[in-house]
Design a protein around this motif. Structure first.
Motif, PDB file in Angstrom:
ATOM      1  N   THR A   1       9.155   0.704  -5.340  1.00 55.91           N
ATOM      2  CA  THR A   1      10.008  -0.249  -4.631  1.00 55.91           C
ATOM      3  C   THR A   1      11.421  -0.232  -5.200  1.00 55.91           C
ATOM      4  OG1 THR A   1       8.091  -1.623  -4.116  1.00 55.91           O
ATOM      5  CG2 THR A   1      10.259  -2.664  -3.944  1.00 55.91           C
ATOM      6  N   VAL A   2      11.539  -0.185  -6.511  1.00 56.78           N
ATOM      7  CA  VAL A   2      12.860  -0.128  -7.144  1.00 56.78           C
ATOM      8  C   VAL A   2      13.610   1.131  -6.698  1.00 56.78           C
ATOM      9  CG1 VAL A   2      14.076   0.154  -9.350  1.00 56.78           C
ATOM     10  CG2 VAL A   2      12.318  -1.614  -9.096  1.00 56.78           C
ATOM     11  N   THR A   3      12.933   2.276  -6.657  1.00 60.05           N
ATOM     12  CA  THR A   3      13.629   3.503  -6.235  1.00 60.05           C
ATOM     13  C   THR A   3      14.115   3.367  -4.803  1.00 60.05           C
ATOM     14  OG1 THR A   3      11.634   4.680  -5.474  1.00 60.05           O
ATOM     15  CG2 THR A   3      12.288   4.998  -7.771  1.00 60.05           C
ATOM     16  N   MET A   4      13.291   2.805  -3.938  1.00 62.71           N
ATOM     17  CA  MET A   4      13.667   2.627  -2.543  1.00 62.71           C
ATOM     18  C   MET A   4      14.857   1.676  -2.412  1.00 62.71           C
ATOM     19  SD  MET A   4      12.787   0.404   0.485  1.00 62.71           S
ATOM     20  CE  MET A   4      12.130  -0.761  -0.616  1.00 62.71           C
ATOM     21  N   MET A   5      14.871   0.639  -3.203  1.00 62.50           N
ATOM     22  CA  MET A   5      15.953  -0.344  -3.144  1.00 62.50           C
ATOM     23  C   MET A   5      17.259   0.182  -3.750  1.00 62.50           C
ATOM     24  SD  MET A   5      14.067  -3.894  -4.112  1.00 62.50           S
ATOM     25  CE  MET A   5      13.191  -4.822  -2.870  1.00 62.50           C
ATOM     26  N   ALA A   6      17.157   1.035  -4.760  1.00 57.17           N
ATOM     27  CA  ALA A   6      18.344   1.475  -5.502  1.00 57.17           C
ATOM     28  C   ALA A   6      19.030   2.702  -4.903  1.00 57.17           C
ATOM     29  CB  ALA A   6      17.972   1.755  -6.958  1.00 57.17           C
ATOM     30  N   GLU A   7      18.268   3.609  -4.318  1.00 57.91           N
ATOM     31  CA  GLU A   7      18.854   4.866  -3.850  1.00 57.91           C
ATOM     32  C   GLU A   7      19.914   4.601  -2.778  1.00 57.91           C
ATOM     33  OE1 GLU A   7      16.710   8.769  -3.939  1.00 57.91           O
ATOM     34  OE2 GLU A   7      16.741   8.369  -1.777  1.00 57.91           O
ATOM     35  N   GLY A   8      21.072   5.238  -2.956  1.00 60.99           N
ATOM     36  CA  GLY A   8      22.186   5.084  -2.026  1.00 60.99           C
ATOM     37  C   GLY A   8      23.132   3.952  -2.380  1.00 60.99           C
TER      38      GLY A   8
ATOM     39  N   LEU B   1       0.825  -1.210   0.000  1.00 59.69           N
ATOM     40  CA  LEU B   1       0.000   0.000   0.000  1.00 59.69           C
ATOM     41  C   LEU B   1       0.859   1.260   0.000  1.00 59.69           C
ATOM     42  CD1 LEU B   1      -2.826  -1.119   2.438  1.00 59.69           C
ATOM     43  CD2 LEU B   1      -2.988  -0.825  -0.051  1.00 59.69           C
ATOM     44  N   GLU B   2       1.931   1.258   0.790  1.00 61.50           N
ATOM     45  CA  GLU B   2       2.822   2.432   0.801  1.00 61.50           C
ATOM     46  C   GLU B   2       3.445   2.643  -0.572  1.00 61.50           C
ATOM     47  OE1 GLU B   2       6.969   4.155   2.707  1.00 61.50           O
ATOM     48  OE2 GLU B   2       6.262   2.184   3.355  1.00 61.50           O
ATOM     49  N   MET B   3       3.955   1.588  -1.179  1.00 60.60           N
ATOM     50  CA  MET B   3       4.627   1.713  -2.470  1.00 60.60           C
ATOM     51  C   MET B   3       3.633   2.035  -3.591  1.00 60.60           C
ATOM     52  SD  MET B   3       7.874   1.466  -1.980  1.00 60.60           S
ATOM     53  CE  MET B   3       7.823   2.134  -0.334  1.00 60.60           C
ATOM     54  N   ALA B   4       2.406   1.579  -3.461  1.00 63.89           N
ATOM     55  CA  ALA B   4       1.399   1.828  -4.492  1.00 63.89           C
ATOM     56  C   ALA B   4       0.965   3.294  -4.530  1.00 63.89           C
ATOM     57  CB  ALA B   4       0.184   0.936  -4.271  1.00 63.89           C
ATOM     58  N   PHE B   5       1.014   3.953  -3.381  1.00 64.71           N
ATOM     59  CA  PHE B   5       0.465   5.312  -3.326  1.00 64.71           C
ATOM     60  C   PHE B   5       1.471   6.389  -2.940  1.00 64.71           C
ATOM     61  CE2 PHE B   5      -3.082   2.392  -2.946  1.00 64.71           C
ATOM     62  CZ  PHE B   5      -3.828   2.833  -4.017  1.00 64.71           C
ATOM     63  N   ARG B   6       2.700   6.024  -2.729  1.00 65.77           N
ATOM     64  CA  ARG B   6       3.758   6.990  -2.439  1.00 65.77           C
ATOM     65  C   ARG B   6       4.010   7.834  -3.688  1.00 65.77           C
ATOM     66  NH1 ARG B   6       9.647   5.108  -0.137  1.00 65.77           N
ATOM     67  NH2 ARG B   6      10.523   7.201  -0.089  1.00 65.77           N
ATOM     68  N   SER B   7       4.257   9.132  -3.498  1.00 67.55           N
ATOM     69  CA  SER B   7       4.426   9.999  -4.670  1.00 67.55           C
ATOM     70  C   SER B   7       5.694  10.853  -4.636  1.00 67.55           C
ATOM     71  CB  SER B   7       3.205  10.913  -4.823  1.00 67.55           C
ATOM     72  OG  SER B   7       3.100  11.760  -3.708  1.00 67.55           O
TER      73      SER B   7
ATOM     74  N   CYS C   1      -0.698   0.774 -14.352  1.00 67.81           N
ATOM     75  CA  CYS C   1      -1.563   0.382 -13.246  1.00 67.81           C
ATOM     76  C   CYS C   1      -0.906   0.597 -11.886  1.00 67.81           C
ATOM     77  CB  CYS C   1      -1.982  -1.080 -13.410  1.00 67.81           C
ATOM     78  SG  CYS C   1      -0.651  -2.262 -13.127  1.00 67.81           S
ATOM     79  N   VAL C   2      -1.689   0.409 -10.851  1.00 68.66           N
ATOM     80  CA  VAL C   2      -1.215   0.600  -9.481  1.00 68.66           C
ATOM     81  C   VAL C   2      -0.113  -0.406  -9.135  1.00 68.66           C
ATOM     82  CG1 VAL C   2      -2.993  -0.846  -8.392  1.00 68.66           C
ATOM     83  CG2 VAL C   2      -1.991   1.056  -7.114  1.00 68.66           C
ATOM     84  N   ASN C   3      -0.156  -1.591  -9.731  1.00 72.89           N
ATOM     85  CA  ASN C   3       0.889  -2.586  -9.473  1.00 72.89           C
ATOM     86  C   ASN C   3       2.233  -2.147 -10.060  1.00 72.89           C
ATOM     87  OD1 ASN C   3      -0.818  -4.496  -8.112  1.00 72.89           O
ATOM     88  ND2 ASN C   3      -1.697  -4.977 -10.100  1.00 72.89           N
ATOM     89  N   THR C   4       2.199  -1.566 -11.230  1.00 69.42           N
ATOM     90  CA  THR C   4       3.426  -1.056 -11.843  1.00 69.42           C
ATOM     91  C   THR C   4       3.994   0.081 -11.008  1.00 69.42           C
ATOM     92  OG1 THR C   4       2.725  -1.745 -14.049  1.00 69.42           O
ATOM     93  CG2 THR C   4       4.400  -0.031 -13.940  1.00 69.42           C
ATOM     94  N   ARG C   5       3.122   0.945 -10.526  1.00 68.37           N
ATOM     95  CA  ARG C   5       3.552   2.058  -9.668  1.00 68.37           C
ATOM     96  C   ARG C   5       4.188   1.531  -8.376  1.00 68.37           C
ATOM     97  NH1 ARG C   5       2.102   7.459  -9.277  1.00 68.37           N
ATOM     98  NH2 ARG C   5       2.318   8.310  -7.197  1.00 68.37           N
ATOM     99  N   ALA C   6       3.587   0.515  -7.768  1.00 70.38           N
ATOM    100  CA  ALA C   6       4.146  -0.071  -6.548  1.00 70.38           C
ATOM    101  C   ALA C   6       5.541  -0.642  -6.816  1.00 70.38           C
ATOM    102  CB  ALA C   6       3.218  -1.157  -6.010  1.00 70.38           C
ATOM    103  N   CYS C   7       5.697  -1.287  -7.945  1.00 65.69           N
ATOM    104  CA  CYS C   7       7.001  -1.872  -8.304  1.00 65.69           C
ATOM    105  C   CYS C   7       8.036  -0.785  -8.574  1.00 65.69           C
ATOM    106  CB  CYS C   7       6.849  -2.800  -9.502  1.00 65.69           C
ATOM    107  SG  CYS C   7       5.897  -4.298  -9.140  1.00 65.69           S
ATOM    108  N   ALA C   8       7.661   0.271  -9.277  1.00 59.67           N
ATOM    109  CA  ALA C   8       8.596   1.369  -9.561  1.00 59.67           C
ATOM    110  C   ALA C   8       9.031   2.054  -8.276  1.00 59.67           C
ATOM    111  CB  ALA C   8       7.952   2.371 -10.521  1.00 59.67           C
TER     112      ALA C   8
END
Length: 150
Positions: free
Chosen positions: A86-93, A27-33, A77-84
């Motif tokens: 998540t990738v930013t969170m995993m990659a940053e730093g 839910l956080e990853m799906a709606f985080r902006s 879709c919302v699933n693609t947004r959640a995945c994108a």
């Protein structure tokens, strides 16, 4: 997708409650902006469009061979947004080398409740990351290229 948000589950049944049956991470990853941003002249840019028609673009800024900032644009879709997200969170730093180790399976595991029929969204997002990382390396070798990413 609209039915999915309205309560029709991934398999077409009405037993799935989107808000209560998804994990808090999903839910956080799906709606985080906060990472939805198009960056002019990024150090790395990658765009990937899936067979489903969804598109993910990543914009990477690096400093000292680490991803200092990564943002994205999604048309999907919302699933693609959640995945994108998540990738930013995993990659940053991470270093560029460590970012290459991020896989669709990592994204799926992190989200916990990504519907199985939407696992291609994780592949789409990670594929766009790989394209951005490739572009980043090319831009490091030929710095003039970063001004012509599109």
């Amino acid at each position: 997708m609209l039915g999915y948000l309205a309560g029709t589950g991934p398999m077409g049944n009405n037993d799935f409650d989107f808000w209560n049956d998804h994990s808090p991470r999903y839910l956080e990853m799906a709606f985080r902006s906060d990472k939805c941003e198009i960056v002019e002249h990024p150090d790395g840019y990658g765009k990937n469009t899936g067979d489903c028609g969804d598109t993910v673009e990543f914009f990477i800024t690096i400093k000292n061979d680490r991803i200092q900032w990564i943002s994205f644009s999604v048309n999907g879709c919302v699933n693609t947004r959640a995945c994108a997200n998540t990738v930013t969170m995993m990659a940053e730093g991470k270093t560029l080398s460590d970012a290459w180790k991020i896989t669709p399976e990592h994204v799926i595991q992190y989200l916990e409740t990504l519907p199985p029929e939407s696992e291609h969204c994780a592949e789409l997002a990670v594929g766009a990351l790989y394209l951005a990382l490739t572009n980043c390396r090319r831009n490091q070798q030929e710095s003039w290229r970063k001004f012509y990413h599109k």
